[in-house]
Design a protein around this motif. Structure first.
Motif, short mmCIF file in Angstrom:
data_model
loop_
_atom_site.label_atom_id
_atom_site.label_comp_id
_atom_site.label_asym_id
_atom_site.label_seq_id
_atom_site.Cartn_x
_atom_site.Cartn_y
_atom_site.Cartn_z
N ASN A 297 -58.78 26.60 -24.00
CA ASN A 297 -59.67 27.27 -24.97
C ASN A 297 -59.69 28.79 -24.80
N MET A 298 -59.12 29.26 -23.69
CA MET A 298 -59.19 30.70 -23.37
C MET A 298 -58.17 31.48 -24.21
N ARG A 299 -58.55 32.70 -24.58
CA ARG A 299 -57.57 33.56 -25.24
C ARG A 299 -57.17 34.73 -24.36
N LEU A 300 -58.02 35.09 -23.35
CA LEU A 300 -57.72 36.29 -22.57
C LEU A 300 -58.30 36.21 -21.15
N PHE A 301 -57.44 36.54 -20.19
CA PHE A 301 -57.87 36.70 -18.79
C PHE A 301 -57.61 38.16 -18.40
N VAL A 302 -58.66 38.84 -17.93
CA VAL A 302 -58.53 40.26 -17.55
C VAL A 302 -58.74 40.39 -16.04
N SER A 303 -57.91 41.21 -15.40
CA SER A 303 -58.09 41.47 -13.97
C SER A 303 -58.15 42.97 -13.70
N GLY A 304 -58.95 43.34 -12.69
CA GLY A 304 -59.03 44.74 -12.31
C GLY A 304 -59.88 44.92 -11.08
N SER A 305 -60.08 46.17 -10.69
CA SER A 305 -60.86 46.62 -9.53
C SER A 305 -60.03 46.72 -8.26
N ALA A 306 -58.89 46.03 -8.23
CA ALA A 306 -58.00 46.04 -7.06
C ALA A 306 -56.64 45.60 -7.57
N PRO A 307 -55.57 45.87 -6.80
CA PRO A 307 -54.25 45.49 -7.29
C PRO A 307 -54.08 43.97 -7.41
N LEU A 308 -53.52 43.55 -8.53
CA LEU A 308 -53.22 42.13 -8.72
C LEU A 308 -51.81 41.90 -8.17
N LEU A 309 -51.69 41.00 -7.20
CA LEU A 309 -50.37 40.77 -6.61
C LEU A 309 -49.45 40.11 -7.63
N PRO A 310 -48.16 40.52 -7.65
CA PRO A 310 -47.23 39.86 -8.58
C PRO A 310 -47.23 38.35 -8.43
N GLU A 311 -47.37 37.85 -7.19
CA GLU A 311 -47.34 36.38 -7.02
C GLU A 311 -48.54 35.72 -7.72
N THR A 312 -49.69 36.40 -7.72
CA THR A 312 -50.86 35.84 -8.41
C THR A 312 -50.60 35.84 -9.92
N PHE A 313 -50.06 36.94 -10.42
CA PHE A 313 -49.72 37.08 -11.85
C PHE A 313 -48.79 35.93 -12.27
N HIS A 314 -47.70 35.74 -11.49
CA HIS A 314 -46.70 34.73 -11.86
C HIS A 314 -47.25 33.31 -11.70
N HIS A 315 -47.94 33.03 -10.58
CA HIS A 315 -48.47 31.67 -10.38
C HIS A 315 -49.47 31.32 -11.48
N PHE A 316 -50.27 32.30 -11.85
CA PHE A 316 -51.28 32.02 -12.88
C PHE A 316 -50.59 31.67 -14.20
N ARG A 317 -49.53 32.39 -14.50
CA ARG A 317 -48.81 32.11 -15.76
C ARG A 317 -48.15 30.73 -15.71
N GLU A 318 -47.56 30.42 -14.55
CA GLU A 318 -46.91 29.09 -14.42
C GLU A 318 -47.93 27.97 -14.57
N ARG A 319 -49.09 28.15 -13.95
CA ARG A 319 -50.09 27.06 -13.95
C ARG A 319 -50.83 26.92 -15.27
#
Ligand code: MCA
Ligand code: AMP
Length: 508
Positions: free
Chosen positions: A273-295
């Motif tokens: 149901n989500m349309r947008l996930f926003v991250s900030g305040s600290a660096p987002l690790l590439p592995e978190t970015f990629h794992h989140f997309r895969e999952r």
């Protein structure tokens, strides 16, 4: 940006015509309508007036997250008082510093914290103290329901101060960043627009509301778009996932995303149901970015900001969200990567991010020197974040000019901790650093040089002293005793070397 200068007036203009609509729902199922928001804010504004709070007075608030806490913020905006939110983790000694510096006319705390607050307030002359608890009770609220609203929204000018948030910037003791009505309005407007917020959105709000991220970014977008909020008292991955199916937008610090990823319930159907996930305040690790997309199939949108400036850059809603970058400058905000004289560097060259726009702080509270130091002659604010611009104009942050640590989205200033450790019996000196941590991104550790290496001081005693003085998130997760600290030719401790030596200490 419209002509209206008071942020609360701007919020009122944006509210849906049907004030019976739900503005927010708590995790306990309490639904708050826009008419309740306006009425309680108006009554709180009237109460503040009765208590003698006048435009420009600071109202210091250290309370748990609740709808009433949000209304108190809006009430301060309404009457032109300066809202000063404080982290609920702050201890008495930390509060004493903020109160002595800001000299609030009114301090609002929880019943639990009030004995400590009263003690501090006694030493400050005439500071009034009232309570507000998470259930909406407390002395600030006594008899509020029957109070007749007598105050309207104050016409403020754009550069009147709306809020003051303490931050250490790149150096020194915490300073109060004075944020203006114009700064808050312009930033909330640009984010609402850029992230495509509409009244159809439902924002899952799990961030604390004593920082820019949870208060101005998240609530700002919801208020200006008429989006409803699912207002959770704090972030809990399990509870957040319980509400994913009802929400369309989620905002968090990187730790929230790694905790969501650690939960087996996170998958594409949970996030459907989500349309947008926003991250900030600290660096987002590439592995978190990629794992989140895969999952989940969702590409996290990373943005970058600062207390002093609000949000400066963002990856796009439509278009490529580039991993490892914080996107491009937001409309209306000029950004340059500069050398140490403020001269713009070429794409690919590493320098410090400097920004200019209506979003900037007015200055640091009663600190003209630090204010002057933070700005260039041409009005650019020096962020202290080290970055380069890629060939397509995306900004890649590679470090910070200071040795500030960001743990779970909270900033920690080593000096503050080192000063206390160095005062402990048996300690010669210490170096506090941030090292990679699987949950918090960075964790605080202390490397200590004892006076007698054969008989180092008791680390439990040092910890106990630190805990009495500092908020929990600043307490070192580990203390290590060493015979000596690495130094450069000037005799200064080389923290980079320590960070390298202990990099693996807390990894998975
Ligand atoms: C809590 N603890 C922490 C942290 N938080 N330790 C290190 N780093 C932290 N961030 C410690 C507590 O002291 C306690 O230690 C133990 O963890 C459990 O505390 P609890 O409160 O239960 O922790 P939690 O609920 O797991 O909280 C972790 C959290 C929270 C959910 C990641 O820290 C959080 O919500 N962070 C978000 C911060 C945020 O909003 N940042 C935005 C500001 P012990 O057990 O030893 O007592 S930056 C900003 O606004 C700028 C402008 C921007 O760009 O957005
Ligand atoms: P604060 O003083 O709490 O406002 O923290 C602001 C600091 O957080 C910035 O100066 C950056 O160092 C850091 N920050 C915020 N967003 C990001 C991001 N997306 N990536 C890296 N660092 C960030």
């Amino acid at each position: 940006m419209t002509g209206q200068a008071n942020f609360y007036q701007r919020i009122l203009q944006a509210l849906p015509d049907d004030r019976n609509k739900t503005c927010l729902t708590t995790e306990l199922g309490r639904a708050v309508s826009y008419s309740e928001l306006v009425a309680t804010t108006g009554r709180l504004a009237t109460r503040l007036g009765q208590l003698g709070v006048r435009p420009g007075d600071r109202v210091a608030v250290q309370v748990e997250k609740s709808p009433e806490a949000l209304f108190l913020y809006l009430a301060c905006l309404q009457i032109g008082a300066i809202y000063l939110p404080l982290n609920t983790a702050y201890t008495g000694p930390e509060l004493a510093y903020f109160f002595a510096d800001a000299r609030p006319g009114l301090i609002v705390g929880t019943t639990k914290m009030v004995p400590a607050i009263l003690e501090i307030a006694q030493g400050l002359g005439n500071a009034l103290v009232r309570t507000l608890d998470q259930d909406g009770g407390g002395s600030l609220m006594d008899g509020l329901a029957s109070l007749e609203i007598t105050l309207s929204v104050l016409e403020t000018s754009p550069d009147d101060v709306a809020a003051m948030l303490y931050t250490s910037g790149t150096t020194g003791r915490s300073k109060g960043a004075m944020l203006t009505h114009l700064g808050l309005i312009s930033n909330a407007e640009v984010l609402t627009q850029e992230w495509g917020f509409t009244a159809k959105d439902i924002l899952l709000h799990t961030l604390p509301i004593f920082h820019v991220h949870g208060l101005f970014v998240a609530c700002g977008c919801a208020f200006l778009s008429g989006a409803r909020m699912l207002f959770h008292a704090s972030f809990d991955a399990e509870k957040a996932l319980d509400h994913f199916a009802q929400a369309t937008v989620f905002m968090g610090v990187p730790t929230y995303y790694s905790r969501l990823l650690a939960n087996p319930r996170l998958n594409a159907s949970a996030a459907a149901n989500m349309r947008l996930f926003v991250s900030g305040s600290a660096p987002l690790l590439p592995e978190t970015f990629h794992h989140f997309r895969e999952r989940t199939g969702h590409t996290i949108l990373e943005r970058y900001g600062m207390t002093e400036t609000g949000m400066n850059t963002s990856n796009p809603l439509r278009g490529e969200r580039r991993v490892g970058t914080v996107g491009q400058p937001l409309p209306g905000i000029a950004l340059r990567i500069a050398d140490d004289t403020g001269k713009s560097l070429k794409p690919g060259e590493v320098g410090v991010i400097e920004v200019k726009g209506p979003n900037l702080l007015k200055g640091y509270w009663q600190n003209p020197e630090k204010t002057t130091e933070a700005f260039r002659q041409d009005g650019y604010f020096i962020t202290g974040d080290v970055a380069y611009e890629d060939p397509d104009g995306y900004i890649c942050i590679v470090g910070r000019a200071s040795d500030m640590i960001i743990s779970g989205g909270y900033n920690v200033y080593p000096k503050e901790i080192e000063t206390i450790i160095d005062e402990q019996p048996g300690v010669t000196e210490s170096a506090v650093i941030g090292i990679p941590h699987p949950d918090f991104g960075e964790a605080v550790i202390a490397i200590i040089r004892p006076q007698n290496p054969a008989n180092p001081p008791d680390s439990a005693l040092i910890l106990a002293t630190l805990k009495k003085t500092l908020a929990g998130f600043k307490i070192p997760k580990k203390m290590i005793f060493v015979d000596d600290l690495p130094r450069n030719t000037m005799g200064k401790v080389i923290k980079a070397e320590l960070r390298k030596a202990y990099a693996q200490l807390l990894e998975k």
